[in-house]
Structure formats: structure tokens, C-alpha cells
Design an enzyme around this catalytic site. Structure first.
Site, PDB file in Angstrom:
ATOM      1  CD  GLU A  93      -2.909   0.021   2.473  1.00  9.66           C
ATOM      2  OE1 GLU A  93      -2.995   1.049   2.912  1.00  9.66           O
ATOM      3  OE2 GLU A  93      -3.332  -1.021   3.072  1.00  9.66           O
TER       4      GLU A  93
ATOM      5  CG  ASP B  85      -3.947   7.743   8.328  1.00  9.53           C
ATOM      6  OD1 ASP B  85      -4.058   6.722   8.445  1.00  9.53           O
ATOM      7  OD2 ASP B  85      -4.095   8.422   7.348  1.00  9.53           O
TER       8      ASP B  85
END
Ligand SMILES: Cc1ncc(COP(=O)(O)O)c(C=O)c1O
Lengths: 261, 403
Positions: free
Chosen positions: A49, A60
């Protein structure tokens, strides 16, 4: 056939589990992106990724936020990343999944992005702020270009919805293991194995667990119930500190245990 | 002239704008919120609770005041002020905070998380949480905490926990990020009490509906007094909630012109402004597609304004739609113009406006001068200036308060 699907086919044949590391493009300078991808390919990652830095990464935690800030300070843009990947295309064989918030792509232009991603040899896209209700904005174009849209389900997703989401995709189903954001965690919720099992039961595509996974014990436990893991913050942390030996140990230990499952 | 207006559509869009661009973890929560809100809206019991608190606790209705001295000064249309500054806690923010807190209680959520910039929404939220005995946590940028120390103390006095946000630019946009992250992790028992007409559907609709008491009262008060509608209404735009609350009941009255006023900061030709509609382009942030200040790579830019409440790089999706459809017009006012209007209204009318509202006043003076003397315009005076006097004092004495 898409390289992600191929990779999972091979794993099925060998009874293996997927290991998908996450890295932040531009962290440490964009010049080391291809090097890192090749390293991870050598260490036998199933796919990688590649994170695109964004000013406001709401999904995040601190580790990936900081990596994004470093990458942005270094001037990394989506276009630079696509150019870099295009140049290195012939020397990269590992499936590449671009992980980006929607706005950098929207600003780039959806059609222009899909075309450039195809040229760069990108196999899949994860867009964490794009639930299925909004995916018409890009899903048809990605499908047309043969790029998998990797969709997410989470512990708050009702099982009927998990089923609906998993039926839309081909690559794999990204199963978020926590109610929360990315970042290494010591412990997981007690209900996780039940959750993973129930997702596995309804999903016609491979189920990959992610968010918070940081050690081999956790991986061994999770892969009892699903087809593989994404490891993000831990990898970002090791790479940014240049602790490459530790990274190799981590990944080879995993490979050994995975082969024994 | 009447038209139909039924936005947002079923999926939460205003034309291309709006939507629900949130992580999957929040989808269940935003869908539950939508159905809970639709039920509450149709429930007379809920509406009565809301109306009662607006009347007895907030002190509504607020006056529609004819500002004769200001009218003379501007030399054109009659200027009316909708006195949201007279609400409990000193701004319109409380209207929405009460509505959403009642909704949280109805949904069985006893914890509330909110973001705040200037602290006005944080204070309103902390106030309502004290009233309804809800646990309250407010995220606020480190920079804003420094700029608005008194409001931090107010929130704490009211029993809220204020969390300093150091990520990104450490201002309102980052406080929203942190509140969203908190909500993602605590979604089971926590309601996110968003402070403006932004964020994922259904927030822009809910906040608009709760704030539309402003426009409804204005419309009735004006009709009662003048037996016709005003020719124009004017409101300042941060996220856009006081403006949407004022505009919405007038949207179908096509003869009423709608003006939104953004913050031009040091000037829209400089990088230091907050004029998202004037200078931004459509993009996705905090759950919605809307006009956004962003660079060519789609990275969100910092907004700048002397008023912390307008210091946001986006603007609600419905305003984005009203701009593109041409139903509303958007202009901008600089820090200096707002400061002048702040002093002018104080001297002429004995009303010290919030710096945010001073932007609307500054534009209204220009607009009135261009209109005919027999015409009428209403300014939404969204808040009072008590919170700003300290910063204005420093600024007028030559100090630098903002950047
Ligand atoms: C007095 C006042 N007016 C206006 C605003 C701007 O918000 P909105 O555009 O949502 O009304 C604020 C925000 O803090 C405020 O305190």
C-alpha cells in the site's frame, strides 16, 4: 487478470496468508520510494500500500500523520508519485495499491488520475473517505481501467452491509480491526475474532485485516480468521528510523510462521 | 414569486456538493443520526422541548432592530439588525447546540464531542451539556487556545474538558480533524455536536434547520412591521450556519436577495484570507464536497482572518450550491473594514458586534448605500463583541493579535 487477484490465487494454492505493508510515499524523500518497494518485494510482501500524503488525514493516527507531514514538507505531490512509479514500472512486479484521501485525486481530476494511475501500473486504490454511497464519483472509471477499488468494512458496519460491500469488489475486503484510527496497538477488542469470522463468512473475496497490527503474535492470531494483514504504522516507523534489519526479521519471521499455518 | 426548493436530496447532496465522505466507521452513526433526526423533526414533543428552551433559556425571540443611526450614516436603504447577539452565551451558536444536544439525549448518547475555533461554539456546547447533564469534550487548536484564553476558562467553568490540538496548523480545521478522530474511536456512546452547516450529511441539514429560527423570526417580524419582505438579507460566513439560518426561510422568496460575507483577511489578493467561495475551488474535506481553499495538489490551505470564527478553509455545501446556482451572492470584507465597522456600530448604535458579525455590518453599509432609500435590508448580527474587545484593543494600540 489484475495482479492483486493473481497474488491471492497464488496464496490460496500454497495455503499462505497475505502480508501487505503500508508505506508513506515521500517520507524520507521520493527518491527512496522505488528502493523501498523493491525491498518489500524482495522480502516477499504480497502487495504494497503506497500512501499519498494529505494535509488532513482524518483516518490516521500520529505515526502516519507525522510521516505525511514529512512527505509534504519534502514537497511530495500525487503527480510526483505517479511519475516516479511510471518510471520504475518495468522494475516493479509487486502489486501496488495506492492509498489516498479523495481530495488529492479530486483536485487532480478523476479521469486524469485514473489514466495516470493506469499508466503507472497501479493495481488498486484505497480511498478511506469514500464510502460506497459516494463511490460513483470514481468507481466506474477505476473498473474500466482494471484498477481494483479496495473497499473497507469496520466493526461498526452491520453484517448485511458487509455483505453488500464485499460483493462490489474483486481484489480483497479491507477489514478494519478497530473502532478508531490507524496506529500500533497493544491489544484488540475481545470480539475481534468473532467479527473477522463473520466477515469471512459473508465475503466472496479475500478478507484482509488492518489498522493497529504491529507484531507477529497479533498476525498469527488474526490470520486464523482471515486471509492476511495490512501492517502500516509499524512499517512506517521502522522505515523512517532506517531500522531495516528489524524490518527484515519481522517479515521473515512472519513468512516462516505463515508457511507453517 | 415562489419556487420550490427541497435540498438536500435523499443522499444528502446539494447539486454536486455535500454528501457523506467519511470513513466507513462513521457511516452507521451518520445514518442513525439522520433517521433519529427525521423522527425528532416530526415529533411535536421534541419540537416543543426545543421551542421551550429557545424561549425560556436562550431568551428568544430576539429583536429585529431598526438601526436608524446606521441607516443615516450609510445613506441608502433602511438597515435592520437581527439581534442574535442577545442570545444566552452571546451568539447564534446556542440555537444549534440546544437542538443537537436534545437529539443526543433522544438517541441515548450521554457524551458529546465538539470542535471550536473562537470558542463560541465550544461555550454554547459546554453550556447546553451543563444544562442537560452530558459529558462534554471540546477540541480546540493550540493557537486558538492562546488567542481565546477566556473562552477556554468559560468552557472549563461549565464543566467541559478542553483538549488542545497541536496537529497541522493547530486551528479550527485541525480541531475538526481531531474531533472526527475522537468520534471514530468513541462512536458508540458519543454524539459529535458539529458547530456549523458543514461536515457529512445530515449535519448541514440539521444545523440549518435548527438555525433557521433566525430567518423565520426575521421574516415574520419584518412582515408584521412593514407588510412586505425585505429586499436583501446579509450574514457573515465562517462555516455558514448563521447565514444559512437567515437565508433558508427566504430561499423561496426570490425577490429577496441573499448576501453572504466572507473574511478577506489581509486581502483576497494575498494568501492571508478565508474567502473559500470567492477564491477556493470545489473539493472534499471533513465529510463534504464544498468550496475549499487548497493548493494545486489538493492540500488544504490555512485560512486567515482577524475573527477566529471565520477562520475556516471551507464553507458549507449548501452555500457552495447557492453560489453556483446564483440564488445567493458572496462577497468579502477585509480585517480592516471589519475593525472599522466594529467601532462604527459601537459608536453609532451602542452595540458592540462580534468581529465575525462586523464583517456583515461592513458589507451592509456598502450595500445600503447602493440601494434606494425606500428599500430595506436585514443584517444578521450573529454575536456580541465582548469576546473580541481585548484583541481589538491590542490591535488598535498597534499590537499584532492574529498572526
Ligand atoms: C458570532 C459568530 N458569528 C459567526 C460565526 C461563524 O460561523 P457560521 O458561519 O457557522 O455562522 C461564529 C463562529 O464562531 C461566531 O462566533
Amino acid at each position: 487478470m489484475n495482479r492483486i487477484t493473481q497474488a491471492f490465487r497464488r496464496l490460496t494454492e500454497t495455503n499462505g496468508k497475505a502480508f501487505i505493508p503500508y508505506i508513506m510515499a515521500g517520507d524520507g524523500g521520493l527518491s527512496c520510494l522505488v528502493e523501498r518497494l523493491q525491498l518489500l518485494e524482495r522480502l516477499d510482501a504480497t502487495a504494497v500500500e503506497v500512501g499519498v500524503p494529505f494535509s488532513d488525514p482524518v483516518a490516521d493516527g500520529p505515526t502516519i500523520q507525522q510521516a505525511g507531514i514529512r512527505a509534504l514538507k519534502d514537497g511530495t505531490s500525487l503527480n510526483d508519485i505517479l511519475v516516479e512509479l511510471t518510471k520504475a514500472k518495468a522494475n516493479l512486479h509487486i502489486p501496488i495499491i495506492l492509498m489516498t484521501y479523495l481530495n488529492p485525486i479530486y483536485s487532480y481530476g478523476i479521469n486524469r488520475f485514473v489514466e495516470a494511475a493506469q499508466t503507472a501500473g497501479i493495481d488498486g486504490c484505497i480511498i478511506p473517505d469514500l464510502p460506497i454511497e459516494e463511490e460513483e464519483i470514481i468507481a466506474p472509471q477505476l473498473a474500466e481501467a482494471g484498477i481494483e477499488l479496495i473497499r473497507l468494512v469496520t466493526p461498526t458496519t452491520p453484517i448485511k452491509r458487509v455483505e453488500e460491500i464485499s460483493n462490489r469488489g474483486n481484489g480483497f475486503l479491507y477489514t478494519v480491526t478497530v473502532k478508531g484510527i490507524t496506529g500500533a496497538r497493544g491489544e484488540f477488542d475481545g470480539g475481534l475474532s468473532t467479527f473477522l469470522s463473520s466477515v469471512k463468512q459473508v465475503s466472496p473475496i479475500p478478507v484482509v485485516a488492518g489498522f493497529g497490527i504491529s507484531n507477529n503474535e497479533q498476525i498469527a492470531e488474526m490470520t486464523k480468521y482471515c486471509d492476511g494483514v495490512v501492517v502500516g504504522s509499524k512499517i512506517v516507523d521502522l522505515l523512517s528510523k532506517n531500522r531495516l534489519e528489524e524490518l527484515e526479521d519481522f517479515m521473515s519471521a512472519y513468512k516462516k510462521s505463515s508457511a507453517n499455518i | 414569486m415562489k419556487s420550490t426548493y427541497t435540498l438536500p436530496d435523499e443522499t444528502g447532496h446539494f447539486g454536486i456538493f455535500g454528501g457523506r465522505f467519511v470513513p466507513e466507521t462513521l457511516m452507521k452513526a451518520v445514518m442513525e443520526l439522520e433517521s433519529a433526526y427525521r423522527e425528532a423533526k416530526a415529533d411535536p414533543e421534541f419540537q416543543k422541548q426545543f421551542q421551550d428552551l429557545l424561549k425560556e433559556y436562550v431568551g428568544r425571540e430576539t429583536p429585529l432592530y431598526y438601526a436608524e443611526n446606521l441607516t443615516k450614516y450609510a445613506g441608502g436603504a433602511h438597515i435592520y439588525l437581527k439581534r442574535e447577539d442577545l442570545n444566552h452565551t452571546g451568539a447564534h451558536k446556542i440555537n444549534n447546540a440546544i437542538g443537537q444536544a436534545l437529539l443526543a439525549v433522544r438517541m441515548g448518547k450521554r457524551k458529546v464531542v465538539a470542535e471550536t475555533g473562537a470558542g463560541q461554539h465550544g461555550v454554547a456546547t459546554a453550556t447546553v451539556c451543563a444544562l442537560l447533564n452530558l459529558e462534554c469534550i471540546v477540541f480546540m487548536g493550540e493557537e486558538d487556545i492562546k488567542r481565546q484564553a477566556l473562552n477556554v476558562f468559560r468552557m472549563e467553568l461549565l464543566g467541559a474538558k478542553v483538549v488542545s490540538v497541536t496537529s497541522g496548523s493547530a486551528t479550527l480545521k485541525d480541531a475538526v480533524n481531531e474531533a472526527l478522530r475522537y468520534w471514530v474511536a468513541n462512536v458508540d456512546d458519543t454524539h459529535y455536536l458539529l458547530g456549523s452547516v458543514m461536515g457529512p450529511h445530515p449535519f448541514p441539514m440539521i444545523v440549518r434547520d435548527f438555525q433557521s429560527v433566525i430567518g423565520k423570526e426575521t421574516r415574520e417580524q419584518f412582515l408584521g412591521r412593514n407588510e412586505k419582505l425585505p429586499d436583501a438579507v446579509v450574514a457573515c460566513i465562517g462555516g455558514g450556519s448563521n447565514a444559512m439560518g437567515m437565508f433558508y426561510p427566504f430561499i423561496k422568496d426570490e425577490q429577496v436577495r441573499l448576501y453572504g460575507v466572507e473574511a478577506a483577511g489581509q486581502g483576497i489578493q494575498t494568501p492571508f484570507h478565508a474567502a473559500s467561495l470567492t477564491k477556493g475551488k470545489p473539493g472534499v474535506l471533513h465529510g463534504a464536497l464544498m468550496y475549499l481553499l487548497q493548493d494545486e495538489d489538493g492540500q488544504i490551505q490555512e485560512a486567515h482572518s482577524i475573527s477566529a470564527g471565520l477562520d475556516y478553509p471551507g464553507v458549507g455545501p449548501e452555500h457552495s450550491y447557492l453560489k453556483d446556482s446564483g440564488r445567493a451572492q458572496y462577497h468579502s470584507i477585509t480585517d480592516q473594514e471589519a475593525l472599522d465597522a466594529f467601532q462604527l456600530l459601537s459608536k453609532l448604535e451602542g452595540i458592540i458586534p462580534a468581529l465575525e458579525s462586523a464583517h456583515a455590518v461592513a458589507f451592509a453599509i456598502k450595500l445600503a448605500a447602493e440601494m434606494e432609500p425606500g428599500q430595506n435590508l436585514v443584517v444578521c448580527l450573529s454575536g456580541r463583541g465582548d469576546k473580541d474587545v481585548d484583541a481589538v484593543k491590542t490591535r488598535l494600540q498597534g499590537g499584532v493579535t492574529n498572526e
